[in-house]
Enzyme design. Sequence first.
Site, PDB file in Angstrom:
ATOM      1  N   THR A  46      27.987   4.644   7.481  1.00 61.69           N
ATOM      2  CA  THR A  46      27.773   6.016   7.062  1.00 61.69           C
ATOM      3  C   THR A  46      28.490   7.007   7.967  1.00 61.69           C
ATOM      4  OG1 THR A  46      25.611   5.351   6.273  1.00 61.69           O
ATOM      5  CG2 THR A  46      25.994   7.704   6.486  1.00 61.69           C
ATOM      6  N   ARG A  50      28.886   0.464  13.477  1.00 60.61           N
ATOM      7  CA  ARG A  50      27.542   0.034  13.838  1.00 60.61           C
ATOM      8  C   ARG A  50      27.541  -1.461  14.104  1.00 60.61           C
ATOM      9  NH1 ARG A  50      23.720   3.856  11.727  1.00 60.61           N
ATOM     10  NH2 ARG A  50      24.821   5.397  10.505  1.00 60.61           N
ATOM     11  N   SER A 149      21.700   5.149  16.320  1.00 59.20           N
ATOM     12  CA  SER A 149      21.336   5.855  15.105  1.00 59.20           C
ATOM     13  C   SER A 149      20.099   5.173  14.566  1.00 59.20           C
ATOM     14  CB  SER A 149      22.486   5.793  14.109  1.00 59.20           C
ATOM     15  OG  SER A 149      22.216   6.597  13.000  1.00 59.20           O
ATOM     16  N   HIS A 150      19.468   5.779  13.645  1.00 57.74           N
ATOM     17  CA  HIS A 150      18.235   5.283  13.036  1.00 57.74           C
ATOM     18  C   HIS A 150      18.316   3.796  12.753  1.00 57.74           C
ATOM     19  CE1 HIS A 150      21.067   6.657  10.018  1.00 57.74           C
ATOM     20  NE2 HIS A 150      20.899   7.845  10.548  1.00 57.74           N
TER      21      HIS A 150
END
Length: 171
Positions: A46, A50, A149-150
């Site tokens: 996004t 990651r 990040s989340h």
Amino acid sequence: MPETVSPLAGKPVAPSMLVNAPRLVTTYFTGKPDPAIPSQRVAFGTSGHRGSAFDNAFNEAHILAISQAICHHRRRSGITGPLFVGIDTHALSEPALASALEVFAANEVELMLDEHGGYTPTPVISHAILTYNKNRRSGLADGIVITPSHNPPRMAASNTTRRMADRPILK
């Protein structure tokens, strides 16, 4: 889609769920991704790359490659202003910063970092870039942030215990 709430919400984190930070940092520096394995390649999600060092999906090889790609992009795009670099308290933020700084220095990229080595999350870097670029037509700045990040907890290999994932992103 119904929203589910973790049964762990609002409760203290059990020690068995915490990541072993020294092992994570060691894995960041020693892990070698295999380009033949898709999950170990640099892949942007996004908002950035990651992955977990424990999965060979976020390690020094990734940061060196991404940092060099940023240098190439800046050169090709004529971006001559400083690169603002931010990090936060994530366990791999500082090791990844050290790796990235080597590449940026080798490419003679002007950097803007917190003068006290403090943590500088995304909103701080965004504000700094906008402030720097205001009323400029050339020498524009851009930036990156090395931050988690989340990322929810992930299941351990045994599926009986859980630990917090340590999955940073590079935006």
